[in-house]
Design a protein around this motif. Structure first.
Motif, PDB file in Angstrom:
ATOM      1  N   GLY A   1       0.699  -1.218   0.045  1.00  0.00           N
ATOM      2  CA  GLY A   1      -0.068   0.030  -0.027  1.00  0.00           C
ATOM      3  C   GLY A   1       0.774   1.388   0.016  1.00  0.00           C
ATOM      4  N   GLN A   2       2.046   1.146  -0.431  1.00  0.00           N
ATOM      5  CA  GLN A   2       2.908   2.372  -0.935  1.00  0.00           C
ATOM      6  C   GLN A   2       2.569   3.401  -1.765  1.00  0.00           C
ATOM      7  OE1 GLN A   2       7.079   0.829  -1.008  1.00  0.00           O
ATOM      8  NE2 GLN A   2       7.608   2.804  -2.133  1.00  0.00           N
ATOM      9  N   PHE A   3       2.368   4.516  -1.601  1.00  0.00           N
ATOM     10  CA  PHE A   3       2.039   5.276  -2.622  1.00  0.00           C
ATOM     11  C   PHE A   3       3.168   6.021  -3.686  1.00  0.00           C
ATOM     12  CE2 PHE A   3       1.486   9.630  -4.306  1.00  0.00           C
ATOM     13  CZ  PHE A   3       0.306   9.424  -5.484  1.00  0.00           C
ATOM     14  N   TYR A   4       4.186   6.403  -2.881  1.00  0.00           N
ATOM     15  CA  TYR A   4       5.498   7.058  -3.813  1.00  0.00           C
ATOM     16  C   TYR A   4       6.562   5.702  -4.218  1.00  0.00           C
ATOM     17  CZ  TYR A   4       3.765  11.599  -2.797  1.00  0.00           C
ATOM     18  OH  TYR A   4       3.431  12.820  -2.650  1.00  0.00           O
ATOM     19  N   ILE A   5       6.772   5.411  -5.480  1.00  0.00           N
ATOM     20  CA  ILE A   5       7.638   4.521  -5.659  1.00  0.00           C
ATOM     21  C   ILE A   5       8.759   4.965  -6.347  1.00  0.00           C
ATOM     22  CG2 ILE A   5       7.890   2.088  -6.713  1.00  0.00           C
ATOM     23  CD1 ILE A   5       4.720   1.997  -6.927  1.00  0.00           C
ATOM     24  N   TYR A   6      10.057   4.760  -6.003  1.00  0.00           N
ATOM     25  CA  TYR A   6      11.110   5.704  -6.304  1.00  0.00           C
ATOM     26  C   TYR A   6      12.255   4.388  -6.775  1.00  0.00           C
ATOM     27  CZ  TYR A   6       9.458   9.734  -4.053  1.00  0.00           C
ATOM     28  OH  TYR A   6       8.624  10.577  -3.411  1.00  0.00           O
ATOM     29  N   THR A   7      12.807   4.470  -7.966  1.00  0.00           N
ATOM     30  CA  THR A   7      13.876   3.630  -8.431  1.00  0.00           C
ATOM     31  C   THR A   7      15.497   4.295  -7.882  1.00  0.00           C
ATOM     32  OG1 THR A   7      14.233   4.788 -10.353  1.00  0.00           O
ATOM     33  CG2 THR A   7      12.723   2.919 -10.609  1.00  0.00           C
ATOM     34  N   HIS A   8      15.324   5.489  -7.631  1.00  0.00           N
ATOM     35  CA  HIS A   8      16.469   6.248  -7.422  1.00  0.00           C
ATOM     36  C   HIS A   8      16.287   7.081  -6.250  1.00  0.00           C
ATOM     37  CE1 HIS A   8      17.379   4.819 -11.542  1.00  0.00           C
ATOM     38  NE2 HIS A   8      18.661   4.787 -11.291  1.00  0.00           N
ATOM     39  N   PRO A   9      16.089   6.563  -5.140  1.00  0.00           N
ATOM     40  CA  PRO A   9      15.824   7.441  -3.992  1.00  0.00           C
ATOM     41  C   PRO A   9      17.059   8.482  -3.468  1.00  0.00           C
ATOM     42  CG  PRO A   9      16.313   5.204  -3.043  1.00  0.00           C
ATOM     43  CD  PRO A   9      16.183   5.032  -4.544  1.00  0.00           C
ATOM     44  N   GLN A  10      18.330   8.123  -4.047  1.00  0.00           N
ATOM     45  CA  GLN A  10      19.388   9.222  -3.844  1.00  0.00           C
ATOM     46  C   GLN A  10      19.035  10.368  -4.925  1.00  0.00           C
ATOM     47  OE1 GLN A  10      19.273   6.297  -5.553  1.00  0.00           O
ATOM     48  NE2 GLN A  10      20.843   6.255  -7.165  1.00  0.00           N
ATOM     49  N   ALA A  11      18.216  10.427  -5.704  1.00  0.00           N
ATOM     50  CA  ALA A  11      17.889  11.629  -6.613  1.00  0.00           C
ATOM     51  C   ALA A  11      16.911  12.806  -5.776  1.00  0.00           C
ATOM     52  CB  ALA A  11      17.150  11.324  -7.762  1.00  0.00           C
ATOM     53  N   LEU A  12      16.301  12.179  -4.574  1.00  0.00           N
ATOM     54  CA  LEU A  12      15.438  12.971  -3.818  1.00  0.00           C
ATOM     55  C   LEU A  12      16.145  14.224  -3.165  1.00  0.00           C
ATOM     56  CD1 LEU A  12      13.390  10.291  -2.192  1.00  0.00           C
ATOM     57  CD2 LEU A  12      12.487  11.617  -4.100  1.00  0.00           C
ATOM     58  N   GLY A  13      17.307  14.143  -3.258  1.00  0.00           N
ATOM     59  CA  GLY A  13      18.088  15.430  -2.728  1.00  0.00           C
ATOM     60  C   GLY A  13      17.760  16.654  -3.700  1.00  0.00           C
ATOM     61  N   MET A  14      17.735  16.303  -4.841  1.00  0.00           N
ATOM     62  CA  MET A  14      17.230  17.385  -6.065  1.00  0.00           C
ATOM     63  C   MET A  14      15.927  18.039  -5.913  1.00  0.00           C
ATOM     64  SD  MET A  14      19.596  16.218  -9.380  1.00  0.00           S
ATOM     65  CE  MET A  14      18.638  14.637  -9.397  1.00  0.00           C
ATOM     66  N   VAL A  15      14.912  16.926  -5.518  1.00  0.00           N
ATOM     67  CA  VAL A  15      13.580  17.253  -5.115  1.00  0.00           C
ATOM     68  C   VAL A  15      13.470  17.991  -3.933  1.00  0.00           C
ATOM     69  CG1 VAL A  15      11.174  16.283  -4.806  1.00  0.00           C
ATOM     70  CG2 VAL A  15      12.780  15.089  -6.150  1.00  0.00           C
ATOM     71  N   GLN A  16      14.319  17.715  -2.971  1.00  0.00           N
ATOM     72  CA  GLN A  16      14.237  18.543  -1.650  1.00  0.00           C
ATOM     73  C   GLN A  16      14.689  19.831  -2.114  1.00  0.00           C
ATOM     74  OE1 GLN A  16      16.191  16.772   1.689  1.00  0.00           O
ATOM     75  NE2 GLN A  16      16.061  18.666   2.683  1.00  0.00           N
ATOM     76  N   THR A  17      15.775  20.151  -2.854  1.00  0.00           N
ATOM     77  CA  THR A  17      16.204  21.337  -3.127  1.00  0.00           C
ATOM     78  C   THR A  17      15.128  22.260  -3.899  1.00  0.00           C
ATOM     79  OG1 THR A  17      18.570  20.655  -3.444  1.00  0.00           O
ATOM     80  CG2 THR A  17      17.974  22.605  -4.541  1.00  0.00           C
ATOM     81  N   ARG A  18      14.457  21.664  -4.865  1.00  0.00           N
ATOM     82  CA  ARG A  18      13.457  22.326  -5.454  1.00  0.00           C
ATOM     83  C   ARG A  18      12.332  22.673  -4.667  1.00  0.00           C
ATOM     84  NH1 ARG A  18       8.378  20.328  -7.293  1.00  0.00           N
ATOM     85  NH2 ARG A  18       7.344  21.821  -8.837  1.00  0.00           N
ATOM     86  N   LEU A  19      11.921  21.943  -3.697  1.00  0.00           N
ATOM     87  CA  LEU A  19      10.863  22.325  -2.861  1.00  0.00           C
ATOM     88  C   LEU A  19      11.317  23.420  -1.751  1.00  0.00           C
ATOM     89  CD1 LEU A  19       9.116  18.627  -2.206  1.00  0.00           C
ATOM     90  CD2 LEU A  19       8.420  20.367  -3.464  1.00  0.00           C
ATOM     91  N   GLU A  20      12.503  23.260  -1.436  1.00  0.00           N
ATOM     92  CA  GLU A  20      13.135  24.303  -0.603  1.00  0.00           C
ATOM     93  C   GLU A  20      12.999  25.825  -1.475  1.00  0.00           C
ATOM     94  OE1 GLU A  20      16.844  22.908   0.711  1.00  0.00           O
ATOM     95  OE2 GLU A  20      15.779  21.779   2.254  1.00  0.00           O
ATOM     96  N   ASP A  21      13.405  25.731  -2.843  1.00  0.00           N
ATOM     97  CA  ASP A  21      13.205  26.854  -3.663  1.00  0.00           C
ATOM     98  C   ASP A  21      11.783  27.427  -3.530  1.00  0.00           C
ATOM     99  OD1 ASP A  21      15.970  26.596  -4.531  1.00  0.00           O
ATOM    100  OD2 ASP A  21      15.313  25.694  -6.330  1.00  0.00           O
TER     101      ASP A  21
END
Length: 308
Positions: A257-277
Motif C-alpha cells: 500500500g505504498q504510494f510513492y515508488i522510487y527507483t533512485h531514492p538518492q535523487a530525492l536530494g534534488m527534489v528537496q532542493t526544488r521544494l526548498e526553492d
C-alpha cells in the motif's frame, strides 16, 4: 488498513505499454507470480511477441492493440478484461513517450502527442477502470484494488530542455496524488500509487518510432531537440537500475500500500532542493550545480545552435 494481496490464478492485472520497458517486465513478473494479465500496446508486433512469450510459460493472458490517447481503445481494453477475467484488481497506467527540446520549439503536434499518451492515457485509464473497481468493492467487502500510474522523477523536477515531458509527468504526479486522496474519501478497498523512475534502460528514448503519422512534426528536428535526444539516449541506456528491478518494486509497493515508488531514492536530494526553492521563494536552483561541466556544455551547445 488492509491492502491487496497478489494471488496466483485470482488477481487480474491490466498493463498498458506492455510491449517494452517497464510494461514488458511487469507482464513477465506478473506471469511468474501466476497473475491473470490483460495487456495493450500501440506496437502490434511487440505485443504479439509478449503474448507468445507469456503463453509459452502458460500464463493466462489476453491482449489487444491500443493507443491509450484514444478513449475508445482504453474502453476496448476494459471490455476485453471484463470478458476474460472480470474487473481487474490492478491497473498499471504505464504507456509513455519522451520528447525534448527548448520548450518554445515544441510544435503543437509535439504537445498533442506527449500529453495525449503521457497524461490523457492515464486519465483514460482512471476514467474507465476506477468506476468498475469501486463497483466491485461495493459488491464485495473483501475485494481489493489498486491503480498504479507511471510518472517519472521528471514529475518532481524540471530538467531543462525537456519541457513537454516534464509538464506531462508533473501532471501525472498531481493526478495520482489527487486520485489517492479522492479514493480515500469514498473507500478503504481501492488504493493508488505513483511510480517515479529516474534513468532506467526501457527504450523510451526510442518512443518516436510509434508516433502517429498525423502527429509527426513537419520539418527537421531543431538543434535543441537533437541535443535532447542525444542526452536522453545516453542517460537512459546507461541506467544501472533495470526495468525488471523496477517491476519488482511496483508489485511490492502494491502489496504494501505504498504510494510513492522510487527507483533512485538518492535523487530525492534534488527534489528537496526544488521544494526548498518553492518554500523560501528562491529562484530555481541550477539543476547542474552538482555537475557544472555538463551544464556548461549544454549552455554552449544551445547558444551556438541559436546563433546558427
Amino acid at each position: 488498513m488492509s491492502h491487496l494481496t497478489l494471488q496466483p490464478g485470482v488477481t487480474t492485472v491490466v498493463i498498458t505499454g506492455a510491449g517494452s520497458g517497464f510494461g514488458l517486465e511487469l507482464a513477465r513478473l506478473g506471469a511468474k507470480k501466476g497473475l491473470n494479465l490483460v495487456l495493450t500496446d500501440v506496437q502490434q508486433d511487440a505485443l504479439d511477441d509478449v503474448v507468445q512469450e507469456l503463453r509459452g510459460v502458460r500464463a493466462k493472458v489476453a491482449a489487444v492493440r491500443g493507443d491509450v490517447s484514444r478513449p475508445e481503445d482504453v474502453k476496448a481494453l476494459a471490455d476485453l478484461c471484463l470478458e476474460r477475467f472480470g474487473v481487474p484488481h490492478v491497473v498499471i497506467n504505464n504507456a509513455g513517450v519522451a520528447h525534448g527540446g527548448l520548450i518554445w520549439e515544441h510544435s503543437l503536434r509535439d504537445w498533442q502527442w506527449v500529453l495525449g499518451v503521457n497524461l490523457h492515457g492515464v486519465i483514460h485509464g482512471i476514467h474507465t477502470f476506477t468506476p468498475l473497481m469501486l463497483e466491485a468493492a461495493r459488491k464485495d467487502p473483501s475485494w481489493q484494488g489498486h491503480i498504479v500510474n507511471v510518472a517519472s522523477m521528471a514529475g518532481l523536477l524540471n530538467s531543462p530542455n525537456m519541457g513537454a515531458y516534464n509538464v506531462s509527468k508533473h501532471a501525472v504526479v498531481s493526478l495520482s496524488e489527487t486520485l489517492y486522496q479522492d479514493l480515500a474519501l469514498v473507500t478503504d478497498q481501492v488504493h493508488a500509487s505513483v511510480l517515479c523512475p529516474y534513468f532506467v534502460p526501457t527504450g523510451i528514448h526510442q518512443s518516436h518510432r510509434n508516433r502517429p503519422s498525423e502527429l509527426r512534426s513537419e520539418g527537421k528536428p531543431t538543434p535543441s531537440q537533437m541535443i535532447a535526444q542525444a542526452m536522453s539516449t545516453k542517460a537512459v541506456t546507461s541506467g544501472k537500475v533495470t526495468a525488471a528491478e523496477t517491476a519488482a518494486l511496483v508489485y511490492d509497493a502494491i502489496e504494501k500500500g505504498q504510494f510513492y515508488i522510487y527507483t533512485h531514492p538518492q535523487a530525492l536530494g534534488m527534489v528537496q532542493t526544488r521544494l526548498e526553492d518553492v518554500m523560501q521563494g528562491r529562484n530555481p536552483t541550477d539543476p547542474f550545480a552538482g555537475k557544472p561541466e555538463i551544464g556548461e556544455q549544454l549552455r554552449q551547445s544551445l547558444r551556438q545552435a541559436i546563433k546558427g
